[in-house]
Design an enzyme around this catalytic site. Structure first.
Site, PDB file in Angstrom:
ATOM      1  CB  ALA A 199     -11.426   3.856 -18.157  1.00  0.00           C
TER       2      ALA A 199
ATOM      3  CE1 TYR B 156     -10.300  -9.132 -20.423  1.00  0.00           C
ATOM      4  CE2 TYR B 156     -11.288  -8.656 -22.548  1.00  0.00           C
ATOM      5  CZ  TYR B 156     -10.355  -8.377 -21.566  1.00  0.00           C
ATOM      6  OH  TYR B 156      -9.490  -7.330 -21.751  1.00  0.00           O
TER       7      TYR B 156
ATOM      8  CG  HIS C 258      -5.911  -6.543 -23.938  1.00  0.00           C
ATOM      9  ND1 HIS C 258      -4.587  -6.362 -23.612  1.00  0.00           N
ATOM     10  CD2 HIS C 258      -6.600  -6.420 -22.779  1.00  0.00           C
ATOM     11  CE1 HIS C 258      -4.494  -6.142 -22.303  1.00  0.00           C
ATOM     12  NE2 HIS C 258      -5.698  -6.167 -21.765  1.00  0.00           N
ATOM     13  N   GLY C 259      -4.177  -4.545 -25.888  1.00  0.00           N
ATOM     14  CA  GLY C 259      -2.743  -4.335 -26.148  1.00  0.00           C
ATOM     15  C   GLY C 259      -2.028  -5.675 -26.026  1.00  0.00           C
TER      16      GLY C 259
ATOM     17  CB  ILE D 201       1.511   6.485 -23.886  1.00  0.00           C
ATOM     18  CG1 ILE D 201       1.329   5.469 -25.021  1.00  0.00           C
ATOM     19  CG2 ILE D 201       1.902   7.834 -24.398  1.00  0.00           C
ATOM     20  CD1 ILE D 201       0.241   5.865 -25.996  1.00  0.00           C
TER      21      ILE D 201
ATOM     22  CD  GLN E   3      -3.890  -7.720 -17.273  1.00  0.00           C
ATOM     23  OE1 GLN E   3      -4.803  -7.730 -18.077  1.00  0.00           O
ATOM     24  NE2 GLN E   3      -3.327  -6.600 -16.878  1.00  0.00           N
TER      25      GLN E   3
ATOM     26  CG  ASP F 107       5.886   0.125  22.065  1.00  0.00           C
ATOM     27  OD1 ASP F 107       5.186   1.150  21.939  1.00  0.00           O
ATOM     28  OD2 ASP F 107       5.553  -0.994  21.622  1.00  0.00           O
TER      29      ASP F 107
HETATM   30  C1  SPV Z   1       3.719  -1.949  17.004  1.00  0.00           C
HETATM   31  O1  SPV Z   1       4.232  -2.149  15.900  1.00  0.00           O
HETATM   32  O2  SPV Z   1       4.074  -1.044  17.739  1.00  0.00           O
HETATM   33  C2  SPV Z   1       2.609  -2.802  17.459  1.00  0.00           C
HETATM   34  C3  SPV Z   1       2.553  -4.197  17.009  1.00  0.00           C
HETATM   35  O3  SPV Z   1       1.824  -2.363  18.255  1.00  0.00           O
HETATM   36  S1  SPV Z   1       3.337  -5.148  18.220  1.00  0.00           S
HETATM   37  O4  SPV Z   1       4.680  -4.634  18.396  1.00  0.00           O
HETATM   38  O5  SPV Z   1       3.330  -6.530  17.754  1.00  0.00           O
HETATM   39  O6  SPV Z   1       2.576  -5.019  19.455  1.00  0.00           O
HETATM   40 MG    MG Z   2       2.441  -0.575  19.171  1.00  0.00          MG
END
Ligand code: SPV
Ligand code: MG
Length: 433
Positions: A10, A75, A89-90, A125, A98, A205
């Site tokens: 709900a 249940y 139930h539907g 719906i 389920q 990075d």
């Molecule tokens: C990234 O996705 O940049 C992370 C995870 O830091 S890892 O590359 O595994 O360090």
């Molecule tokens: Mg990272």
């Protein structure tokens, strides 16, 4: 007066529910078993409204005589408690995952008086259609942000997909698949990876892409999605700078930030000790966590502490000691990382952490230990599984192959089978026409 039992989530009350409740009311006194968040988690269907809000709506309906909590998807407990003459139930659950709950009810009525009444499911719906329509309207910043905590509270182990642009965001938003158990599954949220966001911008990075540029990507993703996002903030920088990052992320509607306990020039963890990387002191990193928590304005934003001890070969004891210290300092979760293919050290960490701490969310990033399934992580008490780089790693080879094929053949004819059709791309994004 006969007793009738109807089980509901709900969250979005619609004509389909009313049809079921009308049938139930025609049979007798209606008790609604309102599913708790945990029970919803078992059905992989997490509501937006909390239990009390959903209850308030049901209680004023004249078709409903009482509302009780159903704390399991099954249940059986409720049936034993109220012994209903009918369950309504539907009929859709004859065919989906389920059906095991349906079979339990059928077996229950073999030994007890009463019957299961099923009414025709309204295709036009159904819940999924309505949810899709609502998702198209977007989501507010606060609703998206708090969604991660709600999902975590439901007890399900979350599947999070890396996204580095809005198109990936659409994949994380819309990808759905049926598992071998017949369950319909989707991703629960998104990961803004420092590795893939930097790589897609042609940068290493090493925290070279600044927060403003990173947040531009996140904003573009948020324009076309509704799911929550976990942001990789690398080391978080200096505590004084991290405070600003926390505020910016909150303003954008990000749900959680993960910072790693390294200092100085950060390199990607998957290099391990092949490059020089320095781990922060416990005191230094706890101070950063505390600074972030103090800067936070919203109640729902989460700061998750990432432990690099296994990556830097500092040992299991160091990893655990740090995890407990970071939680003590206010971290809302811990992420443990490893670059080994063998998952044993990750499993050992989670088992040992869970002996002392049963509740703090644990996050893993199984890039190297990729043989472990989400279900297996769930069993040992992992709460969040991040698939951290797969969208970019899938896209790049595809693009490179096509580029090379065009060069080699001096035309694109040979590359066509490896490309999406023009018809498909024109129709991929609604509103292109
Ligand atoms: C990234 O996705 O940049 C992370 C995870 O830091 S890892 O590359 O595994 O360090
Ligand atoms: Mg990272």
């Amino acid at each position: 007066m006969k007793r009738v039992y109807v089980s509901l989530i709900a969250d979005l009350l619609h004509a389909g529910h009313i049809k079921v409740l009308k049938k139930a009311a025609s049979l007798g006194k209606v008790t609604v078993g309102l599913l708790s968040l945990k029970a919803c988690g078992e059905l992989n269907d997490i509501p937006y409204l909390d239990y009390d809000k959903r209850k308030e709506v049901l209680e004023v309906l004249s078709l409903v005589d009482e509302v009780i909590e159903q704390n399991e998807a099954s249940y059986l407990e409720s049936l034993k408690k109220i012994n209903p003459d009918y369950v309504v139930h539907g009929d859709d659950w004859k065919y989906n995952f389920q059906k095991k709950y349906r079979n339990e009810i059928i077996n229950y009525y073999k030994n007890n008086d009463g019957e299961l009444v099923e009414i025709e499911y309204s295709q036009d719906i159904n819940n999924e259609n309505i949810k899709e329509q609502i998702a198209k309207q977007g989501i507010s910043t606060t609703a998206r942000q708090s969604r991660l905590r709600t999902l975590l509270k439901s007890g399900i182990t979350l599947k999070i997909l890396e996204v580095h642009n809005a198109l990936c965001g659409l994949i994380a938003e819309n990808a759905s698949e049926t598992t071998i158990d017949g369950e319909n599954v989707t991703f629960d949220g998104m990961w803004s990876s420092s590795l893939t966001d930097s790589t897609s911008k042609g940068k290493p990075d090493i925290e070279a892409v600044d927060t403003t540029a990173r947040l531009t990507t996140v904003n573009e993703i948020f324009e076309v999605t509704t799911k929550p996002l976990i942001y990789d903030a690398d080391t978080g920088g200096k505590p004084e700078h991290f405070e600003f990052t926390v505020r910016s992320l909150e303003r954008t509607g990000v749900s959680a930030v993960i910072i790693e306990d390294k200092t100085g020039l950060k390199k990607n963890s998957l290099f391990g000790n092949d490059v020089s990387q320095t781990q922060d002191t416990i005191e230094g990193f706890c101070h950063k966590i505390k600074s972030g928590k103090a800067a936070q304005i919203t109640k729902d934003f989460m700061i998750i502490a990432r432990i690099e001890s296994l990556i830097l070969e500092a040992g299991m004891d160091d990893a655990l000691k740090r995890a407990f210290a970071y939680v003590e300092a206010g971290a809302d979760g811990v992420m443990i990382h490893s670059r080994l293919k063998d998952p044993s050290e990750i499993i050992e960490f989670v088992n040992k952490f869970r002996i002392e701490d049963k509740t703090t969310p644990v996050v893993v990033v199984p890039t190297s230990f990729n043989s472990v399934t989400t279900d297996e992580f769930a069993k040992i008490g992992v709460n969040v599984v991040i698939y951290a780089n797969h969208m970019l790693r899938a896209a790049y080879p595809g693009m490179m192959n096509v580029a090379q094929s065009i060069l080699k053949n001096k035309r694109s004819l040979e590359a066509e089978p490896d490309c999406m059709s023009i018809k498909k791309i024109l129709n991929l994004i609604p509103g292109t026409k």
